[in-house]
Design an enzyme around this catalytic site. Sequence first.
Site, PDB file in Angstrom:
ATOM      1  N   SER A   1     -31.710 -19.740 -26.870  1.00  0.00           N
ATOM      2  CA  SER A   1     -31.793 -18.353 -26.400  1.00  0.00           C
ATOM      3  C   SER A   1     -30.654 -17.479 -26.902  1.00  0.00           C
ATOM      4  O   SER A   1     -30.717 -16.257 -26.780  1.00  0.00           O
ATOM      5  CB  SER A   1     -31.824 -18.305 -24.866  1.00  0.00           C
ATOM      6  OG  SER A   1     -30.555 -18.603 -24.328  1.00  0.00           O
TER       7      SER A   1
ATOM      8  N   LYS B   1     -25.303 -16.782 -21.058  1.00  0.00           N
ATOM      9  CA  LYS B   1     -26.000 -15.541 -21.384  1.00  0.00           C
ATOM     10  C   LYS B   1     -24.988 -14.400 -21.538  1.00  0.00           C
ATOM     11  O   LYS B   1     -23.831 -14.509 -21.124  1.00  0.00           O
ATOM     12  CB  LYS B   1     -26.998 -15.166 -20.279  1.00  0.00           C
ATOM     13  CG  LYS B   1     -28.193 -16.104 -20.153  1.00  0.00           C
ATOM     14  CD  LYS B   1     -29.124 -16.006 -21.343  1.00  0.00           C
ATOM     15  CE  LYS B   1     -30.373 -16.870 -21.145  1.00  0.00           C
ATOM     16  NZ  LYS B   1     -30.049 -18.305 -21.195  1.00  0.00           N
TER      17      LYS B   1
END
EC number: 3.4.21.88
Length: 237
Positions: free
Chosen positions: A158, A196
């Site tokens: 990701s 993230k």
Amino acid sequence: MLTRKQYDLLRFIHERLKETGVPPSFDEMKEALDLRSKSGIHRLITALEERGFIRRLPNRARALEVVRLPDSVAPGLATPRSASRGFSPSVIEGSLGKVRPAADDDEGAGQVVTVPVMGRIAAGSPISAIQTRSHTLNIPPEMLGSGEHFALEVRGDSMIEAGILDGDTVLIRKCDTADTGDIIVALVDDEEATLKRLRKKGASIALEAANPAYETRIFGPDRVRIQGRLIGLMRRY
């Protein structure tokens, strides 16, 4: 011999990698060099690659590696450090169990800091909360700076557009606050840990991936605890 723009771009990429562990985006490079289009950055990167100063990793978005810094540059561009010697990258030994600095005549070059590897972190869908220590790494102190640190092995894709790949080991500085735009280790609902980019949207916290295949997740501030901020990255070839 490098032109001024080539040298400026190489130094910018090198400094960003030292500070964050990930290369700058093309937009950031364009802004830093005050160029009007990304095509100019593409030409500079191609020239640096052809001269052996950087390497592009194939089939990976935003993946640049500085191989060396120049021993000589165009007249008037050299700094004392760049004029006297080339770039000395960290050398990662085969198992990633030890990391040692490349040979250097500087005093204290052999010193290392022991950093615990606290299991795996998801760069994809969040996984179970950070595990207990699995092993340690010996890291050159210049890669860390001040504060307490730990390392995590990345699982997932990701964050590929931030230059963070599945199988990388990320170096994290412990903290419980971060600025918007920082790449963080976030603990969600005290159960799930994920790597993230932090975005603050009013009273809410957004955890943003660097891969269009993943959606940004938005939480109330009471659901997310910051465990640390990314400061570096190691990769085994």
